[in-house]
Design a protein around this motif. Structure first.
Motif, PDB file in Angstrom:
ATOM      1  N   GLU A 607       0.804  -1.217   0.000  1.00  0.00           N
ATOM      2  CA  GLU A 607       0.000   0.000   0.000  1.00  0.00           C
ATOM      3  C   GLU A 607       0.838   1.269   0.000  1.00  0.00           C
ATOM      4  O   GLU A 607       0.440   2.280  -0.565  1.00  0.00           O
ATOM      5  CB  GLU A 607      -0.932   0.010   1.218  1.00  0.00           C
ATOM      6  CG  GLU A 607      -2.139  -0.895   1.077  1.00  0.00           C
ATOM      7  CD  GLU A 607      -3.118  -0.727   2.209  1.00  0.00           C
ATOM      8  OE1 GLU A 607      -2.754  -0.119   3.246  1.00  0.00           O
ATOM      9  OE2 GLU A 607      -4.252  -1.210   2.073  1.00  0.00           O
ATOM     10  N   ILE A 614       0.859   1.925  -6.059  1.00  0.00           N
ATOM     11  CA  ILE A 614      -0.077   0.806  -6.096  1.00  0.00           C
ATOM     12  C   ILE A 614      -1.076   0.931  -7.237  1.00  0.00           C
ATOM     13  O   ILE A 614      -1.658  -0.073  -7.670  1.00  0.00           O
ATOM     14  CB  ILE A 614      -0.785   0.653  -4.740  1.00  0.00           C
ATOM     15  CG1 ILE A 614      -1.494  -0.706  -4.669  1.00  0.00           C
ATOM     16  CG2 ILE A 614      -1.725   1.827  -4.486  1.00  0.00           C
ATOM     17  CD1 ILE A 614      -2.026  -1.044  -3.300  1.00  0.00           C
ATOM     18  N   GLU A 615      -1.273   2.135  -7.774  1.00  0.00           N
ATOM     19  CA  GLU A 615      -2.185   2.251  -8.911  1.00  0.00           C
ATOM     20  C   GLU A 615      -1.715   1.419 -10.092  1.00  0.00           C
ATOM     21  O   GLU A 615      -2.544   0.956 -10.895  1.00  0.00           O
ATOM     22  CB  GLU A 615      -2.354   3.724  -9.317  1.00  0.00           C
ATOM     23  CG  GLU A 615      -1.095   4.458  -9.773  1.00  0.00           C
ATOM     24  CD  GLU A 615      -0.806   4.299 -11.256  1.00  0.00           C
ATOM     25  OE1 GLU A 615      -1.695   3.866 -12.008  1.00  0.00           O
ATOM     26  OE2 GLU A 615       0.343   4.596 -11.652  1.00  0.00           O
ATOM     27  N   GLN A 618      -3.174  -1.970  -9.281  1.00  0.00           N
ATOM     28  CA  GLN A 618      -4.640  -1.958  -9.284  1.00  0.00           C
ATOM     29  C   GLN A 618      -5.190  -1.927 -10.707  1.00  0.00           C
ATOM     30  O   GLN A 618      -6.136  -2.654 -11.039  1.00  0.00           O
ATOM     31  CB  GLN A 618      -5.141  -0.755  -8.492  1.00  0.00           C
ATOM     32  CG  GLN A 618      -4.860  -0.858  -6.996  1.00  0.00           C
ATOM     33  CD  GLN A 618      -5.051   0.459  -6.271  1.00  0.00           C
ATOM     34  OE1 GLN A 618      -4.848   1.529  -6.852  1.00  0.00           O
ATOM     35  NE2 GLN A 618      -5.428   0.404  -5.000  1.00  0.00           N
ATOM     36  N   ARG A 619      -4.614  -1.108 -11.535  1.00  0.00           N
ATOM     37  CA  ARG A 619      -5.092  -1.007 -12.917  1.00  0.00           C
ATOM     38  C   ARG A 619      -4.773  -2.265 -13.707  1.00  0.00           C
ATOM     39  O   ARG A 619      -5.590  -2.728 -14.520  1.00  0.00           O
ATOM     40  CB  ARG A 619      -4.490   0.236 -13.594  1.00  0.00           C
ATOM     41  CG  ARG A 619      -5.010   1.535 -12.992  1.00  0.00           C
ATOM     42  CD  ARG A 619      -4.287   2.752 -13.526  1.00  0.00           C
ATOM     43  NE  ARG A 619      -4.281   2.794 -14.977  1.00  0.00           N
ATOM     44  CZ  ARG A 619      -3.185   2.922 -15.718  1.00  0.00           C
ATOM     45  NH1 ARG A 619      -2.003   3.031 -15.124  1.00  0.00           N
ATOM     46  NH2 ARG A 619      -3.266   2.948 -17.015  1.00  0.00           N
ATOM     47  N   TYR A 621      -4.342  -5.365 -12.464  1.00  0.00           N
ATOM     48  CA  TYR A 621      -5.227  -6.420 -11.960  1.00  0.00           C
ATOM     49  C   TYR A 621      -6.636  -6.253 -12.525  1.00  0.00           C
ATOM     50  O   TYR A 621      -7.262  -7.225 -12.983  1.00  0.00           O
ATOM     51  CB  TYR A 621      -5.251  -6.372 -10.433  1.00  0.00           C
ATOM     52  CG  TYR A 621      -6.416  -7.079  -9.800  1.00  0.00           C
ATOM     53  CD1 TYR A 621      -6.462  -8.468  -9.727  1.00  0.00           C
ATOM     54  CD2 TYR A 621      -7.489  -6.350  -9.275  1.00  0.00           C
ATOM     55  CE1 TYR A 621      -7.541  -9.117  -9.149  1.00  0.00           C
ATOM     56  CE2 TYR A 621      -8.567  -6.989  -8.701  1.00  0.00           C
ATOM     57  CZ  TYR A 621      -8.595  -8.367  -8.639  1.00  0.00           C
ATOM     58  OH  TYR A 621      -9.666  -9.005  -8.062  1.00  0.00           O
ATOM     59  N   THR A 622      -7.149  -5.042 -12.515  1.00  0.00           N
ATOM     60  CA  THR A 622      -8.500  -4.790 -13.009  1.00  0.00           C
ATOM     61  C   THR A 622      -8.615  -5.138 -14.485  1.00  0.00           C
ATOM     62  O   THR A 622      -9.601  -5.752 -14.929  1.00  0.00           O
ATOM     63  CB  THR A 622      -8.887  -3.324 -12.771  1.00  0.00           C
ATOM     64  OG1 THR A 622      -8.826  -3.044 -11.367  1.00  0.00           O
ATOM     65  CG2 THR A 622     -10.283  -3.031 -13.289  1.00  0.00           C
ATOM     66  N   LEU A 633      -5.231 -10.173  -6.546  1.00  0.00           N
ATOM     67  CA  LEU A 633      -4.449  -9.014  -6.111  1.00  0.00           C
ATOM     68  C   LEU A 633      -4.156  -9.173  -4.630  1.00  0.00           C
ATOM     69  O   LEU A 633      -5.075  -9.206  -3.809  1.00  0.00           O
ATOM     70  CB  LEU A 633      -5.218  -7.719  -6.365  1.00  0.00           C
ATOM     71  CG  LEU A 633      -4.567  -6.420  -5.866  1.00  0.00           C
ATOM     72  CD1 LEU A 633      -3.241  -6.170  -6.566  1.00  0.00           C
ATOM     73  CD2 LEU A 633      -5.521  -5.237  -6.065  1.00  0.00           C
ATOM     74  N   VAL A 635      -2.421  -7.450  -1.464  1.00  0.00           N
ATOM     75  CA  VAL A 635      -1.980  -6.124  -1.033  1.00  0.00           C
ATOM     76  C   VAL A 635      -1.539  -6.180   0.427  1.00  0.00           C
ATOM     77  O   VAL A 635      -2.268  -6.667   1.286  1.00  0.00           O
ATOM     78  CB  VAL A 635      -3.117  -5.093  -1.195  1.00  0.00           C
ATOM     79  CG1 VAL A 635      -2.672  -3.728  -0.679  1.00  0.00           C
ATOM     80  CG2 VAL A 635      -3.542  -4.997  -2.658  1.00  0.00           C
TER      81      VAL A 635
END
Length: 678
Positions: A607, A614-615, A618-619, A621-622, A633, A635
């Motif tokens: 984090e 982390i973006e 996140q992007r 993984y999405t 994911l 974290v």
């Protein structure tokens, strides 16, 4: 090795050798599950082969030992479970340490004066009202930060503009002083009427020598004790200057001034030490190219700056690179500078004489991590294929081992020794690396592990990642593709403007070469994983090659475009590697090719990672989930980019457990079987 064995892994500091040359002291640190933190103490190690090493201190975490020039005292840093490291002093033979500082944000680095009557240190000076400097004002209640430049935060420490690392100096207290006793009862009531800044603390006065809006690091005294050298940044508002420089500060409070080295080859200074005779400076530095922002793949060299001539010349070998551990630079009693140079998967100990002259003191398969010399003795901390950290003395041109800190680790899990070999890339370029095989006959599933950097290197030394995966039944492949350090600047700069080209060819060529050479490997069961740049190349690989059954992308650099401005180094890092044109960035971006991925992928991130925010994870993984790729994911709260190396022990153990869980699902082994259905 199993994840539960992490608390047996001992890491060593650089040693400090007593002026007599008869003994040395080193800090031995290990992860501790009970404390969920690293713990460790100082150990005294005789150099005459007589008595066994002994634990010299018993603090929670004692690190960075340094003998005084006369050998009477030992200074070190001590951290408590709740507090930051503070500067401490103990008699060299042992005894009750005396705390010398009470810095809110702790002490970072320190150095003895040549007379042994002063210690200079660096410490972050918080802006009023921040970082606990005001009662009742926590992090969420602090005033807003007004940011006016691009260099305003760094992974780990956090925001930098309101807690600059400044230089301080204190005079050594009288060792025979009576211990300070805190006031109680009537005395405490009377003391309450005295202004806080006038109350007795029992601590020596620490004078602040710098107040500039830049950070200072790696303090060291001049030979006459009148000056303190530091490595300092340029003005953080200067977006076109990435380098750092040598700054000299007067101990008597006369101010600071940079030392002009006069050569663009030393535009980015990493460490500095004055020669014992005061004739000049040993400087570790690298170039930043013609643009002043081109950091990619340049080696860190040793330079000699001659005071009388005013000249600066490179004295290291063109193929050496001293960027692995610049803080380990020391000047020994014989006047020579000791530096650690990485070359072809090793880290060598090299000695430099003032003005020139170079001798490789240790250049075999060991990985030197720190060294010191005094009284005719040269002692080094090192890692090799069987240990993460031991001490050795250089005798008759060869290192002689002095310690066995790895005994508990060896009892828990016998080390699996890497096999060194050289593969071949698609264009015929040699690719150097190692294979770590599990016990047994195979065929074993194969994990290609890709290092970060990219200007870094794998070595043949003991590596917890390889030991854990091989212990679970996997053959582990590790190589240094083009872009890595240790093989010259052409090798390191080969991927500038073309990330994901020859580096991809190299890692795949290494896999193909290993499969052809080692019958123990199962060519049908392959996995790939990596962190940071290794996360980049893993994501890039599975978008362009579909031979791998599963992948793990950890703390990845996954989108150069969004990296600019979101990473603590992002504004210059992507452009210098990929080129600044947006189309060029996109053509080298894993996010731009995520639609090609079909490989099941575990995405791991922290984090508080400000190096690869982390973006990025996140992007990525999405995007995988939205196109139906099997993915998860993972974290970690409270951790930053250094999770795998310096995270809390429980998080490090859990990271390994999740990684093995993922591999058990996609590449099960007898030691790491597939999870039961249901």
């Amino acid at each position: 090795m199993k994840p539960t064995h992490l608390d047996t892994v001992v890491s060593l500091s650089a040693p400090t050798v007593h002026p007599s040359g008869a003994r040395c002291v080193v800090a031995a640190t290990r992860p501790d599950f009970r404390a969920d933190a690293p713990v460790g103490q100082l150990w005294e190690v005789p150099l005459d082969g007589g008595a066994a090493p002994r634990r010299l201190t018993r603090g929670f975490r004692d690190t960075a030992p340094r003998y005084s020039p006369d050998g009477r005292w030992l200074a070190f840093l001590r951290a408590t479970p709740e507090g930051r490291p503070q500067l401490c002093l103990v008699e060299a033979q042992g005894g009750e340490p005396r705390v010398l500082t009470n810095r809110l944000l702790g002490v970072e680095q320190f150095a003895w004066s040549p007379e042994g009557n002063r210690i200079a240190f660096t410490s972050r000076e918080p802006e009023a009202g921040r970082y606990g400097s005001m009662d009742g004002v926590g992090p969420r209640a602090e005033d807003p930060r007004l940011v006016t430049h691009l260099n305003y935060r760094v992974n780990g420490p956090g925001y930098t503009g309101d807690q600059r690392s400044q230089l301080f100096v204190l005079d050594l207290p009288n060792g025979n002083d009576e211990p300070f006793v805190s006031a109680k009862g009537r005395a405490k009531a009377a003391e309450a009427e005295t202004p806080a800044d006038e109350r007795e603390t029992g601590l020596p006065e620490a004078r602040q020598l710098t107040t500039t809006a830049v950070d200072h690091s790696l303090p060291s005294f001049s030979s006459d004790g009148q000056w303190v050298y530091t490595v300092s940044q340029f003005d953080p508002a200067d977006v076109d200057t990435l380098g750092s420089r040598v700054v000299r500060t007067a101990v008597d409070g006369g101010g600071s001034a940079p030392i002009e080295l006069g050569t663009p080859d030393a535009a980015s200074v990493r460490a500095v030490r004055e020669a014992a005779d005061g004739s000049g400076l040993f400087v570790l530095a690298s170039t930043l190219g013609e643009s002043g922002t081109d950091f990619v793949g340049w080696s860190t060299h040793m330079f000699w700056h001659d005071f009388e001539a005013g000249s600066t010349v490179r004295v290291s070998d063109p193929d050496d690179d001293f960027g692995e551990a610049p803080a380990a630079l020391r000047v020994g009693a014989d006047g020579r500078a000791l530096a650690i140079g990485r070359r072809r998967g090793t880290a060598r100990l090299v000695a430099f004489a003032p003005g020139g002259g170079r001798e490789v003191l240790v250049g075999d398969d060991r990985v030197v991590t720190g060294a010191d010399s005094a009284g005719g003795a040269v002692v080094l901390a090192f890692a090799d294929a069987t240990t993460p950290g031991e001490l050795a003395a250089v005798r008759e041109g060869a290192p002689e081992r002095l310690t066995d800190f790895a005994a508990p680790l060896r009892e828990a899990a016998a080390p699996l020794v890497p096999r060194e070999f050289t593969g071949k890339s698609a264009d015929g370029t040699p690719v150097h690396g190692w294979l770590v095989l599990p016990q047994g006959t195979g065929p074993f599933p194969v994990l290609l592990n890709i290092h970060g950097g990219p200007f870094a290197q794998y070595t043949g030394a003991w590596f917890d990642e390889a030991q854990v995966y091989a212990g679970a039944g996997y053959a582990v492949l590790m190589c240094n593709p083009r872009g890595a350090a240790g093989y010259g600047e052409d090798h390191g700069r080969a991927i500038k403007g073309r990330m994901g080209s020859v580096d991809l060819e190299d890692v795949l060529g290494f896999v193909d070469s290993a499969l052809a050479e080692f019958p123990e490997l199962d060519r049908e069961r392959l996995g790939v994983m990596g962190g940071s740049y290794g996360g980049y190349l893993t994501a890039w690989t599975i978008a362009h090659d579909h031979r791998f059954r599963a992948a793990i992308v950890e703390r990845g650099f996954l989108d150069p475009v969004s990296f600019i401005g979101s990473s603590d180094i992002g504004w210059f890092f992507p452009g210098e590697y990929t080129g600044w044109d947006v189309e060029a960035m996109q053509s080298q971006s894993p996010m731009a090719f995520v639609d090609n991925v079909t490989t099941p992928t575990l995405v791991v991130h922290s984090e508080e990672d400000w190096r690869c925010p982390i973006e990025q994870a996140q992007r990525y993984y999405t995007a995988l989930r939205l196109r139906g790729v099997e993915t998860e994911l993972l974290v970690f709260p409270g951790e930053n980019h250094e999770l795998s190396r310096a995270g809390t022990p429980h998080h490090r153990k859990q990271r390994f457990e999740h990684i093995l869980r993922w591999w058990s699902r996609h590449l099960p082994t007898e030691a790491n079987p597939a999870p039961a259905e249901g």
